[in-house]
Design an enzyme around this catalytic site. Structure first.
Site, short mmCIF file in Angstrom:
data_model
loop_
_atom_site.label_atom_id
_atom_site.label_comp_id
_atom_site.label_asym_id
_atom_site.label_seq_id
_atom_site.Cartn_x
_atom_site.Cartn_y
_atom_site.Cartn_z
N GLU A 114 15.82 29.41 42.54
CA GLU A 114 17.12 29.12 43.14
C GLU A 114 17.34 30.02 44.36
OE1 GLU A 114 19.89 27.61 39.47
OE2 GLU A 114 19.52 29.76 39.57
N CYS A 127 20.65 34.34 50.08
CA CYS A 127 20.06 35.07 48.96
C CYS A 127 18.84 34.29 48.49
CB CYS A 127 21.07 35.23 47.82
SG CYS A 127 20.42 36.06 46.35
N CYS A 134 11.38 36.62 36.38
CA CYS A 134 11.28 38.05 36.67
C CYS A 134 10.71 38.76 35.46
CB CYS A 134 12.66 38.63 37.01
SG CYS A 134 12.64 40.39 37.47
N CYS A 138 15.47 43.31 32.48
CA CYS A 138 16.82 43.90 32.38
C CYS A 138 17.67 43.02 31.46
CB CYS A 138 17.46 44.01 33.75
SG CYS A 138 16.55 45.12 34.87
N CYS A 141 20.63 40.63 32.75
CA CYS A 141 20.33 39.72 33.85
C CYS A 141 19.72 38.43 33.31
CB CYS A 141 19.37 40.39 34.83
SG CYS A 141 18.82 39.32 36.17
N CYS A 365 25.19 37.50 41.48
CA CYS A 365 24.17 38.46 41.11
C CYS A 365 23.93 38.47 39.61
CB CYS A 365 24.61 39.86 41.56
SG CYS A 365 23.41 41.14 41.24
#
Length: 382
Positions: A114, A127, A134, A138, A141, A365
């Site tokens: 995205e 962005c 990923c 974390c 997230c 975010c």
């Protein structure tokens, strides 16, 4: 290794992306000096390289029918060889009266990524994603909870920015002046492609997108060796360190990479980046209710940063936690957030609170992750 401190489920750190079929080579993957050689090898006159670069990078044209300085019978073949379609639109979501657009892309192998285009008064920011998924694990997230599928290529990254620029030009709304590597992925874990994409963005027209390096921000959770390497690249981009906790005890849990490189090591690398590049570093700090938003942690954060000096090397960017599906965590209460800001300001630490753009469309975010609905849409031909 880190742990999901909400559920207790272990989440492994993944540094090496799975090896999958590479996307087809694109014009933006080639160094400017190599493009003439590529067209000659394809049986074309060398001067066609400058024409093709002008069409894709400067005119932002990806429709070969518009390349009228090429013979009509060559255009389709040239486009197929040098400009394969890298990003297929699956869906788009908009908010903020159309000023924020999140696009879900399907890559050549079905991986989903995205990007988010955000228009503000007087500026536009893109962005972008640098990996499909990923591997940094974390727990707060959404992207990190999905794991890492693969690295993106230089051209796949640049194509996101070119698409944003194309949209802006079509709407007569100016151009994309800022790019933040804060979409899916840990940029410095895909170092070569990310640096290649940055160079492609800042190379002047017609060989690149002609952006200013000062409008580009590369974020990292703290891959210290790569931070040092980036400082030597002579690229005056902004470095953003996602710190999220000023003490090792908490950061070990919130940001699992801290189990390898501790707070002081990451902040030292950020300070060294600022010293070498003379570019102010951004410290990203997501405020999580009753987790890392205590007043004493604001004081501790100030201690950590000011220990390296107060010569303007750093700026703290506070980010209220954006909710993700199924998470029990929430953003800090407004009064707690204000006290955190007050504590930092009282110590002379520059601080701002980030606008939570795109939250309604899961484009803020920490929210970028392909949902089950997205996967279904992609499989149905999106």
């Amino acid at each position: 290794m880190g742990a999901d401190i909400e559920s207790g489920r272990a989440l492994p750190l993944v540094f090496e992306a799975p090896r999958k079929g590479k996307p087809p080579k694109h014009w933006a993957d080639l160094e400017p000096a190599d493009r003439k050689e590529a067209v000659v090898a394809a049986g074309l006159p060398g001067y066609r390289a400058a024409q093709l670069s002008k069409h894709w990078f400067e005119r932002l044209s990806h429709d070969p029918d518009e390349w009228t300085d090429l013979p009509a019978d060559l255009r389709a073949a040239v486009a197929e060889q040098f400009f394969p379609l890298l990003l297929n639109t699956v869906s788009e979501k908009t908010t903020d009266n159309g000023d924020t657009i999140k696009t879900l892309w399907k890559l050549h192998d079905g991986a989903l990524v995205e990007s988010v285009l955000m228009q503000y008064p007087g500026r536009t920011t893109m962005c972008v994603s640098s990996q499909a998924g990923c591997g940094m694990a974390c727990p707060f997230c959404a992207t990190g909870q999905g794991g890492l599928q693969r690295n993106m290529s230089t051209a796949e990254i640049v194509a996101q920015v070119a698409d944003g620029m194309r949209r802006m030009r079509a709407d007569g709304a100016g151009r994309v002046g800022n790019v933040v590597f804060m979409g899916m992925g840990e940029p410095l874990a895909n170092y070569k492609a990310v640096v290649g994409a940055v160079r492609s963005m800042i190379t002047p027209n017609p060989d690149g997108l002609g952006m200013s390096a000062r409008g580009i921000t590369v974020s990292t959770v703290g891959l210290v060796p790569a931070m040092h390497k980036l400082a030597e690249e002579q690229l005056p981009v902004t470095l953003a360190l996602s710190l999220h906790a000023p003490d090792d005890e908490l950061r070990d849990e919130l940001v699992p990479i801290n189990n390898r490189w501790k707070v002081d090591e990451a902040v030292d690398a950020a300070w060294e980046y600022a010293r070498k590049t003379r570019r102010r570093v951004s410290i990203e700090y997501i405020l999580i209710k009753d987790m890392n938003d205590q007043a004493f942690r604001a004081d501790l954060l100030a201690d950590v940063l000011l220990r390296r000096g107060d010569w303007g090397w750093v700026h703290v960017n506070l980010i209220p936690l954006n909710p993700t599906p199924g998470s029990k965590w929430d953003a800090s209460r407004p009064e707690v957030q204000r006290e955190f800001v007050r504590r930092l300001e009282a110590r002379g630490v520059p601080v701002t609170v980030r606008d939570t753009r795109g939250q309604e469309i899961d484009g803020a975010c920490g929210q970028l992750a392909a949902s089950e609905e997205d996967v279904v849409a992609a499989r149905s031909g999106g």
